[in-house]
Write an enzyme that holds these catalytic residues in place. Structure first.
Site, PDB file in Angstrom:
ATOM      1  N   GLY A   1       0.781  -1.230   0.000  1.00  0.00           N
ATOM      2  CA  GLY A   1       0.000   0.000   0.000  1.00  0.00           C
ATOM      3  C   GLY A   1       0.812   1.278   0.000  1.00  0.00           C
ATOM      4  O   GLY A   1       0.386   2.282   0.587  1.00  0.00           O
TER       5      GLY A   1
ATOM      6  N   ASN B   1       1.380   3.292  -2.532  1.00  0.00           N
ATOM      7  CA  ASN B   1       0.642   4.324  -3.253  1.00  0.00           C
ATOM      8  C   ASN B   1      -0.577   4.790  -2.465  1.00  0.00           C
ATOM      9  O   ASN B   1      -0.957   5.965  -2.530  1.00  0.00           O
ATOM     10  CB  ASN B   1       0.236   3.825  -4.643  1.00  0.00           C
ATOM     11  CG  ASN B   1       1.302   4.079  -5.685  1.00  0.00           C
ATOM     12  OD1 ASN B   1       1.722   5.213  -5.888  1.00  0.00           O
ATOM     13  ND2 ASN B   1       1.774   3.024  -6.333  1.00  0.00           N
TER      14      ASN B   1
ATOM     15  N   ARG C   1     -15.048 -14.645 -10.602  1.00  0.00           N
ATOM     16  CA  ARG C   1     -14.501 -13.296 -10.610  1.00  0.00           C
ATOM     17  C   ARG C   1     -15.610 -12.258 -10.548  1.00  0.00           C
ATOM     18  O   ARG C   1     -15.503 -11.254  -9.839  1.00  0.00           O
ATOM     19  CB  ARG C   1     -13.645 -13.082 -11.860  1.00  0.00           C
ATOM     20  CG  ARG C   1     -12.319 -13.852 -11.841  1.00  0.00           C
ATOM     21  CD  ARG C   1     -11.646 -13.830 -13.181  1.00  0.00           C
ATOM     22  NE  ARG C   1     -11.491 -12.482 -13.702  1.00  0.00           N
ATOM     23  CZ  ARG C   1     -11.250 -12.199 -14.982  1.00  0.00           C
ATOM     24  NH1 ARG C   1     -11.140 -13.167 -15.874  1.00  0.00           N
ATOM     25  NH2 ARG C   1     -11.125 -10.937 -15.376  1.00  0.00           N
TER      26      ARG C   1
ATOM     27  N   HIS D   1       0.534   2.113 -13.231  1.00  0.00           N
ATOM     28  CA  HIS D   1       1.329   1.014 -13.770  1.00  0.00           C
ATOM     29  C   HIS D   1       2.770   1.474 -13.939  1.00  0.00           C
ATOM     30  O   HIS D   1       3.006   2.601 -14.399  1.00  0.00           O
ATOM     31  CB  HIS D   1       0.766   0.573 -15.125  1.00  0.00           C
ATOM     32  CG  HIS D   1       1.493  -0.589 -15.726  1.00  0.00           C
ATOM     33  ND1 HIS D   1       1.365  -1.867 -15.249  1.00  0.00           N
ATOM     34  CD2 HIS D   1       2.382  -0.652 -16.757  1.00  0.00           C
ATOM     35  CE1 HIS D   1       2.132  -2.675 -15.956  1.00  0.00           C
ATOM     36  NE2 HIS D   1       2.765  -1.971 -16.875  1.00  0.00           N
TER      37      HIS D   1
ATOM     38  N   THR E   1     -10.072   0.040 -18.092  1.00  0.00           N
ATOM     39  CA  THR E   1     -11.014  -0.546 -19.049  1.00  0.00           C
ATOM     40  C   THR E   1     -10.845  -2.059 -19.000  1.00  0.00           C
ATOM     41  O   THR E   1     -10.049  -2.589 -18.235  1.00  0.00           O
ATOM     42  CB  THR E   1     -10.743  -0.025 -20.470  1.00  0.00           C
ATOM     43  OG1 THR E   1      -9.396  -0.357 -20.845  1.00  0.00           O
ATOM     44  CG2 THR E   1     -10.942   1.488 -20.543  1.00  0.00           C
TER      45      THR E   1
ATOM     46  N   GLU F   1       5.689   7.385  -9.008  1.00  0.00           N
ATOM     47  CA  GLU F   1       4.309   6.947  -8.792  1.00  0.00           C
ATOM     48  C   GLU F   1       3.674   7.727  -7.649  1.00  0.00           C
ATOM     49  O   GLU F   1       2.513   8.162  -7.733  1.00  0.00           O
ATOM     50  CB  GLU F   1       4.273   5.448  -8.474  1.00  0.00           C
ATOM     51  CG  GLU F   1       4.648   4.537  -9.618  1.00  0.00           C
ATOM     52  CD  GLU F   1       4.560   3.073  -9.223  1.00  0.00           C
ATOM     53  OE1 GLU F   1       3.659   2.721  -8.439  1.00  0.00           O
ATOM     54  OE2 GLU F   1       5.394   2.284  -9.698  1.00  0.00           O
TER      55      GLU F   1
END
Length: 225
Positions: A19, A21, A76, A120, A152, A185
């Protein structure tokens, strides 16, 4: 349309690991540079450090065990419906993936279309998926970096919001490169969220337009210098 919000943007964070970020988002909020509020952190890992970080800052931390969904043909989707119930319970406006190691399904993507971000560790569309830093070194690129994008159905294929580049050094390993990318990031993820909070992001096809963005076409990054 851009403008000042009357209330902080309500964030829900999905995380699977340490964690860092998430912590960068928390720090930006507490520093007053991000007009948002994390209202819930959800993890698929019971011992994820991200959950402890949330608790430390008084943020509701929810562990959702994926095991009860395993073995079902729609496992899922079933799991994502459980996540969606939590996000809706907390009136989440923007979902952030922060080291979330599961591929989200249309159940979440459609519910939060252009309202779900991921970060990413590459300059997308280069090197999507796992081991992006290793891929960058194998290809011998001179610049690597990170990307915040909307989520997406395609893995790491969503419209790009903001990127930061770092030089690739001859002596780099995947680990050393990852550390330098991680520093960036932590800078750009809160910035992307703030741009959203200010209403300055407009998705046009594959592109994200940023209202009132500063630009200087005369400047560029070059490596080697």
């Amino acid at each position: 349309m851009s403008g000042k919000r009357a209330t902080p943007l309500r964030l829900g964070v999905l995380a699977s690991g340490r964690g860092s970020n998430l912590q960068a988002i928390i720090d930006a909020i507490e520093a007053g540079s991000l007009a948002a509020q994390i209202v819930v952190v959800v993890s698929n890992k019971q011992n994820a450090q991200a959950l402890e970080r949330a608790r430390k800052h008084g943020v509701p931390a929810v562990f959702l065990d994926p095991k009860p969904c395993a073995g079902r043909p729609d496992s899922r989707e079933t799991y994502d419906r459980a996540i969606l119930e939590v996000l809706q319970k907390y009136d989440v406006e923007l979902v952030l993936l922060a080291g979330y190691m599961k591929i989200v399904t249309p159940v979440l993507i459609n519910a939060y279309q252009n309202r779900m971000m991921n970060i990413h560790p590459s300059l997308l569309p280069a090197f999507p998926g796992l081991d992006a830093q290793k891929q960058a070194l194998e290809w011998g690129v001179k610049l690597a970096g990170c990307t915040v994008h909307f989520v997406t159905e395609g893995v790491d294929e969503g419209p790009i919001i903001i990127q930061a580049a770092v030089p690739v050094l001859d002596e780099d390993t995947p680990e050393t490169l990852a550390l330098r990318i991680l520093e960036q990031e932590h800078r750009i993820y809160p910035r992307a969220v703030q741009l959203y909070a200010e209403g300055r992001l407009q998705v046009e096809g594959r592109c994200v337009r940023v209202a009132d963005a500063a630009s200087d076409a005369a400047r560029a990054i070059r490596n080697p210098a």
